[in-house]
Structure formats: C-alpha cells, structure tokens
Design an enzyme around this catalytic site. Structure first.
Site, PDB file in Angstrom:
ATOM      1  N   LYS A 166      22.782  21.970  32.168  1.00  0.00           N
ATOM      2  CA  LYS A 166      22.329  20.900  33.066  1.00  0.00           C
ATOM      3  C   LYS A 166      20.855  20.669  32.783  1.00  0.00           C
ATOM      4  O   LYS A 166      19.993  21.388  33.270  1.00  0.00           O
ATOM      5  CB  LYS A 166      22.530  21.336  34.516  1.00  0.00           C
ATOM      6  CG  LYS A 166      22.815  20.209  35.500  1.00  0.00           C
ATOM      7  CD  LYS A 166      21.746  19.137  35.577  1.00  0.00           C
ATOM      8  CE  LYS A 166      20.637  19.463  36.549  1.00  0.00           C
ATOM      9  NZ  LYS A 166      19.500  18.512  36.480  1.00  0.00           N
ATOM     10  N   THR A 223      13.301  26.429  43.624  1.00  0.00           N
ATOM     11  CA  THR A 223      14.629  26.067  43.130  1.00  0.00           C
ATOM     12  C   THR A 223      15.364  27.319  42.654  1.00  0.00           C
ATOM     13  O   THR A 223      16.576  27.443  42.837  1.00  0.00           O
ATOM     14  CB  THR A 223      14.504  25.016  42.008  1.00  0.00           C
ATOM     15  OG1 THR A 223      13.859  23.866  42.555  1.00  0.00           O
ATOM     16  CG2 THR A 223      15.855  24.598  41.468  1.00  0.00           C
ATOM     17  N   GLY A 224      14.614  28.268  42.084  1.00  0.00           N
ATOM     18  CA  GLY A 224      15.220  29.541  41.661  1.00  0.00           C
ATOM     19  C   GLY A 224      15.870  30.259  42.833  1.00  0.00           C
ATOM     20  O   GLY A 224      16.985  30.786  42.720  1.00  0.00           O
ATOM     21  N   GLU A 241      13.729  32.486  35.205  1.00  0.00           N
ATOM     22  CA  GLU A 241      12.406  32.390  34.580  1.00  0.00           C
ATOM     23  C   GLU A 241      11.636  31.345  35.371  1.00  0.00           C
ATOM     24  O   GLU A 241      11.929  30.156  35.288  1.00  0.00           O
ATOM     25  CB  GLU A 241      12.574  32.019  33.100  1.00  0.00           C
ATOM     26  CG  GLU A 241      11.358  32.344  32.290  1.00  0.00           C
ATOM     27  CD  GLU A 241      10.379  31.205  32.276  1.00  0.00           C
ATOM     28  OE1 GLU A 241       9.538  31.135  33.215  1.00  0.00           O
ATOM     29  OE2 GLU A 241      10.438  30.394  31.343  1.00  0.00           O
ATOM     30  N   CYS A 275       5.439  27.121  31.367  1.00  0.00           N
ATOM     31  CA  CYS A 275       5.566  28.253  32.294  1.00  0.00           C
ATOM     32  C   CYS A 275       4.555  29.336  31.965  1.00  0.00           C
ATOM     33  O   CYS A 275       4.011  29.980  32.843  1.00  0.00           O
ATOM     34  CB  CYS A 275       6.982  28.796  32.279  1.00  0.00           C
ATOM     35  SG  CYS A 275       7.742  28.816  30.660  1.00  0.00           S
ATOM     36  N   GLU A 374       0.735  27.818  41.012  1.00  0.00           N
ATOM     37  CA  GLU A 374       1.006  27.221  39.707  1.00  0.00           C
ATOM     38  C   GLU A 374       0.740  25.712  39.811  1.00  0.00           C
ATOM     39  O   GLU A 374       1.391  25.009  40.580  1.00  0.00           O
ATOM     40  CB  GLU A 374       2.460  27.484  39.313  1.00  0.00           C
ATOM     41  CG  GLU A 374       2.760  27.039  37.905  1.00  0.00           C
ATOM     42  CD  GLU A 374       4.168  27.424  37.448  1.00  0.00           C
ATOM     43  OE1 GLU A 374       5.127  27.185  38.191  1.00  0.00           O
ATOM     44  OE2 GLU A 374       4.286  27.953  36.320  1.00  0.00           O
TER      45      GLU A 374
HETATM   46  P1  NAI Z   1      12.695  22.314  39.496  1.00  0.00           P
HETATM   47  O1  NAI Z   1      12.615  23.787  39.361  1.00  0.00           O
HETATM   48  O2  NAI Z   1      13.162  21.795  40.822  1.00  0.00           O
HETATM   49  O3  NAI Z   1      13.680  21.712  38.364  1.00  0.00           O
HETATM   50  C1  NAI Z   1      14.143  22.418  37.243  1.00  0.00           C
HETATM   51  C2  NAI Z   1      15.625  22.186  37.054  1.00  0.00           C
HETATM   52  O4  NAI Z   1      16.343  22.592  38.205  1.00  0.00           O
HETATM   53  C3  NAI Z   1      16.033  20.732  36.801  1.00  0.00           C
HETATM   54  O5  NAI Z   1      17.084  20.690  35.866  1.00  0.00           O
HETATM   55  C4  NAI Z   1      16.541  20.288  38.155  1.00  0.00           C
HETATM   56  O6  NAI Z   1      17.461  19.233  38.073  1.00  0.00           O
HETATM   57  C5  NAI Z   1      17.213  21.541  38.649  1.00  0.00           C
HETATM   58  N1  NAI Z   1      17.353  21.651  40.113  1.00  0.00           N
HETATM   59  C6  NAI Z   1      16.522  21.163  41.072  1.00  0.00           C
HETATM   60  N2  NAI Z   1      16.981  21.478  42.300  1.00  0.00           N
HETATM   61  C7  NAI Z   1      18.126  22.172  42.120  1.00  0.00           C
HETATM   62  C8  NAI Z   1      19.066  22.795  43.005  1.00  0.00           C
HETATM   63  N3  NAI Z   1      18.927  22.760  44.326  1.00  0.00           N
HETATM   64  N4  NAI Z   1      20.119  23.452  42.466  1.00  0.00           N
HETATM   65  C9  NAI Z   1      20.276  23.535  41.127  1.00  0.00           C
HETATM   66  N5  NAI Z   1      19.435  22.952  40.250  1.00  0.00           N
HETATM   67  C10 NAI Z   1      18.371  22.297  40.730  1.00  0.00           C
HETATM   68  O7  NAI Z   1      11.272  21.751  39.122  1.00  0.00           O
HETATM   69  P2  NAI Z   1      10.605  20.302  39.370  1.00  0.00           P
HETATM   70  O8  NAI Z   1      10.885  19.847  40.766  1.00  0.00           O
HETATM   71  O9  NAI Z   1      10.981  19.399  38.287  1.00  0.00           O
HETATM   72  O10 NAI Z   1       9.044  20.667  39.247  1.00  0.00           O
HETATM   73  C11 NAI Z   1       8.315  21.193  40.356  1.00  0.00           C
HETATM   74  C12 NAI Z   1       7.426  22.347  39.931  1.00  0.00           C
HETATM   75  O11 NAI Z   1       8.210  23.395  39.396  1.00  0.00           O
HETATM   76  C13 NAI Z   1       6.427  22.049  38.845  1.00  0.00           C
HETATM   77  O12 NAI Z   1       5.286  21.445  39.337  1.00  0.00           O
HETATM   78  C14 NAI Z   1       6.162  23.430  38.285  1.00  0.00           C
HETATM   79  O13 NAI Z   1       5.197  24.096  39.051  1.00  0.00           O
HETATM   80  C15 NAI Z   1       7.485  24.125  38.431  1.00  0.00           C
HETATM   81  N6  NAI Z   1       8.241  24.130  37.148  1.00  0.00           N
HETATM   82  C16 NAI Z   1       8.200  25.253  36.377  1.00  0.00           C
HETATM   83  C17 NAI Z   1       8.832  25.284  35.151  1.00  0.00           C
HETATM   84  C18 NAI Z   1       8.777  26.478  34.272  1.00  0.00           C
HETATM   85  O14 NAI Z   1       8.941  26.363  33.058  1.00  0.00           O
HETATM   86  N7  NAI Z   1       8.590  27.658  34.807  1.00  0.00           N
HETATM   87  C19 NAI Z   1       9.543  24.111  34.627  1.00  0.00           C
HETATM   88  C20 NAI Z   1       9.575  22.988  35.539  1.00  0.00           C
HETATM   89  C21 NAI Z   1       8.929  23.017  36.744  1.00  0.00           C
END
Ligand code: NAI
Ligand code: MG
Length: 472
Positions: A166, A223-224, A241, A275, A374
């Site tokens: 996904k 979200t994790g 992660e 990250c 972050e």
């Molecule tokens: P997110 O963690 O919400 O999104 C990442 C993935 O999770 C996407 O594929 C999204 O569709 C999916 N997702 C979102 N809500 C979900 C749920 N309830 N159940 C299952 N899957 C779900 O991150 P977002 O909102 O795009 O970015 C917000 C913040 O997250 C950023 O500002 C950053 O601080 C952090 N982030 C960290 C990342 C990393 O590599 N550690 C990558 C992306 C965001």
C-alpha cells in the site's frame, strides 16, 4: 485480481500531484475495503498455490531479473519518482540505483539464509527451518517509495511470502510500475499486489485484514500505533520503522572538512523528508562558534526549487507538509531560538509549489520542541555540549532512537559513544541517510522495532519452525 489494480470497485479516484507546481498530472484508484479484500485474497491464493513450491534459488533469480529491469528502466523510474514527490532529479536517480541494488542483494540472499541443527537428546535430531509468514502487508510512505518498496518486496519475496503493498496516496506511481516490472521479471501473478488509496481507508483495511499474516510499516509514530492496534486484532506480527530525531555529535578533534558537507547533506537530502535525517547537530563548546558560522554560511546558499532544476532541495511533498514545516519554523522563531541562517527559494519556482526555505537554528535547548519533534523538513538545530557525558545525555534525550553520527579522531571515544547512544545505526566519521542496503536498519524507543535491510530483514520476514525427529 491483477498485480496492478487500475480501478477501485467503487470507481473512485484520487488526483496525483506534482509538488513542484502543485498541479495534478495523473490519478490513481481510491481503493476501499472491498479492493483490499480482493488484493489480500489474491495474495493468500498465490501463497497457497505453486509459489510455495518455487525454490529459494528460483525466487532469487526472479528478484535478480527485477533488479536488471529496474536498471533498464532507471531513467523512467527516476523521473516518475521525482515528478510525484518533487525530489531533485539526481535524488530520483540515486533512489533508482539503490532500488536496483536492493533487488540484487535480496536476489542473491534468497538461498543463503540457513536454519540450525540443534544438539538434543540421544535418539533425536532437531532442526529449524525459516518459513515465510504467508501474506505480508507493506504500508509504505511517500518519501522514498522506490527504495522502501524494494526493501519490503525484496526481503518478503526472498523468504517466500506473497505481498500486498500500500503506497502512500502522495506517491504511488513508481510502486504501480514496479508491480508491472515484477510480472515481467517472471514473478507469478498474485505474488505482488498493489492497492492504492488513502491511509484511513485502504491502509486501515489492510492492517486489520484477517488474511494478512504480517505487517511492515514505515511512517509516523501515530500511524504506527494505529496500525499495530489494527494488526493486534488478529495478533499479527509487525515491523515498525517510525522516524527519528537523529543526532550528529561533533567533538573538537573531528575532521571538519570531512564532517561539514556530510552534516549538511544529511538534513538537506530529500528536503529533510528522510526518517534517518540528521536533524540535530551536537557540537563541543570549544568549536561551537566556528562550526556554527561555517554551517550558517552554507545554509544561506541553499536553494529550493522544482525537481527538474535539480537544486539543493525540492519542495515538500504536499501542502500540508509544507505548512507543518513552516509552522514549526515559525514557532521556534516565536520561542526566541536564534535563527542563524535561512536558505532561498528559487525566484522562478512555480508559485503553486510547496516550497520551504531551509532554516538553521543555533544554541537550541535540547528540550525545545524543535530539538525534540520530528520536523521532516530542511530544518537543522545546533546544540552545544560540554563533554562526552553531556553529549551522550543530550543525544539520548529525545523519544526517538533511529540513527546517530559520531565525529571524532579518538578511537576510544568512538567506541564508547557508539555503544552509549541509543540508536539502531551509528556512523563513526561518516553518516548514511538511506542507502546501505546491506546494513540492518531500525529503531529503539519511539523509532519502532524490528529491523529492515541487510540479512537481518530476512528474520523479520520469516518465522522459525522447529522440527524434531525421534529416530531411536
Ligand atoms: P503517515 O505515517 O500517516 O503515512 C504513511 C503511510 O501510512 C501512507 O501510506 C499512508 O497512506 C498510511 N496510513 C495513514 N494512516 C493510516 C492508517 N490509519 N492505517 C493504515 N495506514 C495508514 O505519514 P504522513 O501523514 O504522510 O506524514 C506525517 C508525518 O509523518 C511527517 O511529517 C513525518 O514526520 C512522518 N513521516 C515519517 C516517515 C518516515 O520515513 N519515518 C515517512 C512519512 C512520514
Ligand atoms: Mg505526488
């Protein structure tokens, strides 16, 4: 169910934006729970089908062919990734090269993970096998979809799992393309499935799905937590992660000529949307002033612009992210934290793009929000420290523990600090934000658990089965 669902059963679609100008240039299926059902069922069927009998050697060859196809289509994949995420063209190319390398690495690794033979009672032989979980769900973020998709797909298939990927709603196009290339590489239909759509719908449905046997996620801590709770309904295993607030610790004896460009790159690469970004620089007080001045000089020159211009950095991935980063910069200024330098936005950058100028903050209190949270943007905090103990205390003072950098010529100190810092990866006189496909990667504390990359990922992507023979 094909490996590339172009349409959702509802027919709903989501626009795909280019962050460089904020314009829609394509669309993807907005999958719902019923589309996730189809994908999970296809993956489960494939797992129970002929795939189970494909040898490790043959799975490895499929991944090796996928690596060759990524190489063949590298320019196309790089350009697509850049357009969808806004990352500078050379970063797109670097991502395509690392992706090729992931498939090469896991292609070669597929038949090299051994089980054990365990000394047991007389008359018995006991051994262990590494068995696939079954259907792995990979929920991946928008910052490095090619790379992160590859580390999930490569490790999952090397161990004989099938997969539902996904990708993030902000950057799904290269994942769809990789699924096509996977078929071309001879990976059977149903083994790699992609569902595009929103996290709250498609992502949530996938993480709680009864036919999913294991979930791996890269993204935000919040979200994790939601994904772990969803997976807990079925008591499924997870790898998480979840980002970091990674420190680079610079001692007075460090080789600054070597250190400073690496330190700048570690926060500017991908616009800081990494990250493992090195977002805090801890500097020994004796050299704080000259180091801060050198970094300020460099930061003032940094320029953000459209991906095609290939400047120091591109835009943020979406408007929400740009606003979030800008608000965190404004709040730090408001809190009275000295701003040492700000970079530029290219004058000809399209006005609809999601640009943020890099910002360098000095004399930051380790407990200040900008040093604790972050940002996921081009924002660097400089934190002075007194001595080794002080440096370790500050390095470990956040909720995160993903990566750390240690810059010193003192061999004893290199070992002491590397051991004392709570981080899944420590770099001494170097720093790797991404890349290093051979190197196990993952967090302590709020940065998550489980390990990706390297051979270590193959343990997460499999389970031990113990078999005991009583032969008398
Ligand atoms: P997110 O963690 O919400 O999104 C990442 C993935 O999770 C996407 O594929 C999204 O569709 C999916 N997702 C979102 N809500 C979900 C749920 N309830 N159940 C299952 N899957 C779900 O991150 P977002 O909102 O795009 O970015 C917000 C913040 O997250 C950023 O500002 C950053 O601080 C952090 N982030 C960290 C990342 C990393 O590599 N550690 C990558 C992306 C965001
Ligand atoms: Mg996009």
């Amino acid at each position: 169910m094909t490996a590339r669902p172009r349409t959702a059963l509802s027919g709903e679609r989501l626009d795909v934006f280019c962050p460089s100008d904020g314009k829609a240039f394509a669309s993807i299926a907005a999958s719902g729970a019923e589309d996730v059902d189809r994908a999970a069922a296809a993956a489960a069927r494939a797992f129970e089908g002929p795939w189970r009998k494909v040898s490790a050697l043959e799975r490895g060859r499929m991944l090796t062919r996928l690596s060759a196809l990524v190489k063949k289509h590298a320019e196309e994949l790089a350009a697509l990734e850049s357009r969808d995420t806004g990352k500078p063209a050379r970063q797109g190319r670097a991502d395509a090269a690392v992706t090729e390398r992931y498939y090469e690495f896991y292609g070669g690794a597929a038949d090299k993970l051994m089980g054990d033979q365990i000394p047991f009672l007389d008359g018995f032989t006991a051994l262990t096998l590494r068995e696939p979980h079954g259907v792995v769900a990979g929920i991946i973020p928008w910052n490095y979809p090619l790379q992160i998709g590859a580390r999930v797909l490569g490790a999952a298939l090397a161990m004989g799992n099938t997969l539902v990927l996904k990708p993030a709603e902000d950057a799904s196009l290269t994942t769809i393309r990789i699924a096509e290339l996977a078929l071309e590489a001879g990976i059977p239909e149903g083994v790699v499935n992609v569902v595009t759509g929103l996290g709250a719908t498609a992502g949530a449905a996938l993480s709680r799905h009864g036919q999913v046997d294991y979930v791996t996620f890269t993204g935000s801590p919040m979200t994790g937590t939601a994904i772990q709770q969803a997976a807990a309904v079925n008591n499924r295993g997870v790898t998480m992660e979840l980002g970091g607030k990674s420190p680079q610790i610079v001692f007075a004896d460090a080789d600054l000529v070597k250190a400073l460009p690496v330190i700048v790159n570690a926060i500017i690469q991908n616009g800081g949307q990494t990250c493992s970004a090195g977002s805090r620089v801890l500097i020994e007080k004796k050299i704080y002033q000259p180091v801060a001045e050198a970094l300020a000089h460099r930061f003032a020159q940094l320029t953000a612009g459209p991906h095609v211009a290939d400047l120091d950095l591109g835009p943020m991935v979406n408007r929400r992210q740009a606003e979030r980063v800008a608000a965190m910069i404004a709040a730090a200024k408001e809190a009275g934290i000295p701003i040492l330098a700000e970079g530029k936005i290219a004058p000809d950058a399209p006005s609809g793009g999601y640009y943020v100028a890099p910002a360098l903050f000095g004399s930051v209190d380790p407990m200040a929000a900008i040093a604790q949270e972050e940002v996921f943007g081009p924002v660097l905090s400089l934190l002075p420290f007194d001595d080794e103990d002080d440096a370790i205390r500050i390095a470990n003072s956040t909720e995160f523990g993903l990566v750390a950098g240690v810059w010193t010529a003192d061999g004893g100190r290199q070992h002491r600090v590397a051991k004392a810092v709570r981080a899944g990866q420590v770099w001494v006189n170097s720093y790797g934000a991404g890349g290093g496909v051979e190197l196990p990667f993952g967090g302590f504390k709020k940065s998550g658990h489980g390990r990706e990359k390297g051979l270590e990922a193959l343990y997460d992507m499999s389970a031990t089965k113990t078999i005991v023979f009583n032969h008398g």
